[in-house]
Design an enzyme around this catalytic site. Structure first.
Site, short mmCIF file in Angstrom:
data_model
loop_
_atom_site.label_atom_id
_atom_site.label_comp_id
_atom_site.label_asym_id
_atom_site.label_seq_id
_atom_site.Cartn_x
_atom_site.Cartn_y
_atom_site.Cartn_z
N LYS A 136 1.51 -4.08 0.03
CA LYS A 136 0.23 -4.69 0.37
C LYS A 136 0.35 -5.38 1.74
CE LYS A 136 -3.18 -7.80 -1.78
NZ LYS A 136 -3.47 -8.58 -3.01
N SER A 220 -7.63 -7.48 -5.12
CA SER A 220 -7.45 -7.32 -3.70
C SER A 220 -6.36 -6.31 -3.34
CB SER A 220 -7.15 -8.66 -3.05
OG SER A 220 -5.91 -9.16 -3.50
N SER A 244 -5.68 -9.67 -8.86
CA SER A 244 -5.60 -8.71 -7.76
C SER A 244 -4.56 -7.61 -7.89
CB SER A 244 -5.41 -9.44 -6.43
OG SER A 244 -6.60 -10.10 -6.06
#
Lengths: 559, 559
Positions: A136, A220, A244
């Site tokens: 990420k 996310s 997330s």
């Protein structure tokens, strides 16, 4: 001034977007547009195969353990495997905007070095030797930027220029992954601010769900979700402060582990509202198999992160806890939460939950109704904590470029910073949070009176969201994931089924109990949802990563 | 209004003081005054014996393990043992003001019940069966108050009236101690606010050091320190957010464990600035032997506190780590910090530190100079954190009664609340703290390059304070303990020697390097200090309680 900035952010974003595109070898560039989403909802699996060789499919659809074994045996090379994943990741990005950073060349060099090392010494450098790992875009990696979706962070280190850390500093986990032999090759997209269950920002746009492009890939860690669903990565890392990791895992048919804080090292990562330490964001693995999650956590803990991250607890991998959960011969009890009283879930989610419960019952385990302290209270605590700084941190990041704030963020943080909480207010919130944790814990303990096993439940099965995946712009309730963060519990997402237009019909006679509930109910459409993966959440207590992984492994083999 | 309140606080305090006195059986009341402090500095040991029977001395000077064993064997009764400790605690209180609450009758009843249980079943109720345990006045115990030294808390639950919790609610650790078989009989005095290394408040006055009444017993667990030094308890619990276990342990010639946060349950205790979660206060045992600390921690962890306190980590007692430290056959390396650059230590402290280092060297271990990141930075972080709320919490507590604030507290918190920190400022402090922890950790790791053992140091030997004990009103530097709290490290205090007017002469030729250093230097007087215990601190990493206890056990047997 204002218009100048607006021009700037647009061109800066466009330039960044283009530079990413330019890093994709021209032979991997898709020619022509994809079919429209309503015609070709699912671009994963069969659809993406048309762009790949058989060998590439073989590499990219092998489980991590197979990849590791065959590289170790010298039957595959890290370079070939990495090359195949680079290609597939490039395709995934062109289909879903799932990447923020591409560094395929560095990855191929690293893979070559690993191959050379193995050939020379006969020994892998570590337990992840040659395995491509996607990250990420909060993790800092040498040679590339971290924008976290902010236009204003382009060319900076976390929004600051001239720090000397730009493109040099690496996060602790990155150091460990390299030490373990992993090959890093791309960073995945996030919603700017990270505080959304959909992935959208002004650099790469919106990330649709590759399994159903009419829906969101989640957030996310949405770029991770889309990339993994397209098998552009065998193992990725997401982060989770309100869902997330679990949201994109569930939306994309993946496994995902949200550990408790203090287990996997977060040291040296970019973050929103860094230093807010009432509810900590955590980092954890996402993958297409639960075995890969285990393999990952075991490897990372083997690097003794507690010696390098002051917030990590010295808890080595506890195989006996994993085995006890995985191979338990005695009946265990599970809690089942079908509805938290705030928003009823869509029919496919309900069906998935019951399917897990039925499987457990069939295996001789007990399933009891989960009637915990009010989840609304938990959600309110989380909202209070996330608003401590009144949005100052994120509005400052937006103002660096003057870029607009997506609706998904503005609905919670407005378009201007609000008043900050004081120390006394923050302390009161911390006390309220601790009291909630204590009450929840006491309830959990009390279930030993009703399970019939003499023990409290080992874990709780809950929805991840009211829906299988969010419809764009319509993610309106996060409570099912958020409460787990307030409690700092460990949780694994298990993919269970896919939405079925026949089995999961719209309940026309349903009477909503609130405006929110009505909104959620009305967002279900059997045609739109058909084929979308449905995952559920298995929640354990704090720092019970081994236990929830053991249980998830057991369930995944039986479901 | 103002004068009315002043009258009130004085009479309320006097009444509380008297009610405590009235709970002491009349035959235990001391007749006449003690000799002046300069004539009879030490009222412990020989002096206190004049008031006790030989049997009482035998019970009260036995180690906890002996008490437990002989009660279990039926050779001693819990009731007799508890009775003897009640008597000695009553004497200790009359000599040093070390108690805030007395509940001898309830204790004797509890002890009788334990004796009956053992006689009936042949089995002790738990590993602490019959052991008297004293508690700092932050723990709530049924039947008695918790004032924490505030006049305004008399007759309330943490300053609030009519909560229904007054004299009913018990703290989690209290519940566990009872379950383990411990007998609770008194609560020990603290400085109001808890934020001082001396123990003073408007209810019981000042707590002098029973080993040298010219000096302080330390704080904030000063009542514990005095009580244990007088052997009015075999095991007590203190708390520590800046040194409050270690300071009274060192000043009174005791062992004390400051665990990392999340090891021993703090749930349901009274506290100052509750909800400040950047540097957490921790609770830990204090005793006259290191074996008792081990026995205590092992027992408490056996009660699985992580199932009842949401902040406790699931880390059972790790005997192998203890044994490895205690019985290590290979040379280990230790850091030695003789001076942190902020305040030089008095000659007796310096001698104690070197004595420990020499002992380790003699045993074949390595001792290296400890050159960590600036301790001043650590101290500044702590001061910043403790001032988050500008003193609002404690000034509110003072204003409940209008009582005056002691100089020890006013010097840090003024006489009025100050501005509170905002969420962003608090977040920045948390980031600064984490960066400091990381830097310190990296330094610790780096010592593997210089230890010669191939490993980093196992622990660091440091002063607890610049002096063996503080002179009343002259505690001016806390850095030696505070930095450990910022780092959340585990630490044990080891008593090493006593001040000696001949060996530890005043260094007349010393040139102070700062005003603070000069103040500290000038506070040393060989005559005043002669005979005072001197302890040192053995600091391990985070959550290394077993390791520091193992090392402290090894050292305590060799020193």
């Amino acid at each position: 001034m204002s218009s100048k900035r607006i021009t700037n952010w647009q061109s800066e974003a466009a330039q960044k977007r283009q530079s990413l595109h330019d890093l994709i070898p021209s032979e991997w560039i898709l020619r022509g547009d994809l079919p429209p989403a309503n015609v070709q909802k699912d671009v994963a699996d069969g659809f993406v195969h048309q762009y790949l060789s058989d060998t590439e499919v073989k590499y990219t659809e092998a489980e991590a353990s197979t990849i590791l074994r065959l590289i170790r045996l010298g039957r595959w090379t890290a370079r070939d495997v990495v090359g195949a994943f680079c290609h597939r990741a490039a395709l995934a990005h062109q289909m879903t905007n799932c990447l923020h950073e591409i560094f395929f060349e560095a990855a191929l060099d690293d893979a070559q070095r690993l191959d050379d090392h193995l050939a020379r010494t006969g020994t892998p450098v570590g337990p992840l030797h040659g395995l491509p790992v996607s990250l990420k875009d909060q993790l800092h990696v040498k040679g590339v930027e971290t924008t976290m979706g902010y236009v204003g962070w382009i060319g900076t280190f976390e929004g600051k220029r001239g720090t000397g850390k730009e493109k040099v500093r690496e996060s602790e986990l990155v150091r460990e992954l390299r030490e373990l032999g992993a090959v890093l090759y791309c960073k995945t997209s996030v919603p700017h601010t990270l505080i959304s269950g959909e992935t959208i920002n002004n650099i790469i746009g919106y990330v649709p769900n590759p399994k159903n492009r009419l829906l969101s890939a989640g957030g996310s860690s949405g770029g991770e979700g889309a990339l993994l669903a397209l098998r552009g990565s065998p193992l990725g890392f997401g982060t989770d402060i309100g869902g997330s990791i679990r949201i994109p895992a569930a939306f994309n048919g993946l496994y995902g582990l949200k550990p408790s804080s203090g287990r996997i090292p977060y040291e040296g990562m970019a973050n929103s509202m860094d230093g807010q330490n009432s509810i900590l964001s955590v980092i954890g693995p996402m993958a297409t198999s639960v075995e890969t999650l285990k393999l990952c956590v075991e490897a990372v803990l083997g690097a003794q992160p507690w010696l390098h991250d002051p917030l990590v607890v010295e808890l080595p991998w506890r195989e006996s806890i994993f085995q006890q959960a995985f191979n338990c011969v005695n009946p265990m009890a599970f809690g089942l939460l079908l509805n938290d009283g705030q928003a009823s879930v869509h029919p496919p989610v309900s069906r998935a939950l019951n399917r897990v419960a039925d499987t457990l019952t069939r295996l001789g385990h007990k399933v009891i109704d989960w009637k915990p302290p009010s989840h609304k209270r938990g959600v309110d605590i989380a909202h209070d904590v996330w608003a401590f700084d009144g949005g100052h941190d994120l509005h400052a990041a937006f103002s660096l470029s003057g870029e607009p704030i997506s609706d998904q963020i503005a609905q919670n943080y407005g378009n201007e910073p609000r008043a900050e909480k004081t120390a006394s207010q923050i302390a009161a919130a911390n006390v309220a949070k601790r009291a909630y944790q204590k009450e929840y814990m006491d309830y959990w303990n009390s279930t030993s009176q009703v399970t019939g096993t003499g023990e409290p439940v080992v874990a709780v099965i809950t929805p991840v969201a009211p829906f299988a995946a969010a419809r764009p712009g319509r993610y309106n309730y996060y409570g099912y994931t958020t409460v787990t963060n307030v409690l700092d519990y460990s949780a694994v997402v298990i993919p269970v089924t896919t939405c079925d237009r026949v089995l999961d019909s719209f309940e026309t006679e349903y009477v909503p109990f609130s405006a929110l509930d009505e909104e959620v109910w009305k967002s279900y459409d059997p045609e739109v949802y058909h084929g979308t993966p449905v995952g559920v959440q298995l929640v354990g207590r704090r720092l019970e990563e081994e236990k929830v992984l053991g249980l998830a492994t057991m369930i995944s083999r039986e479901i």
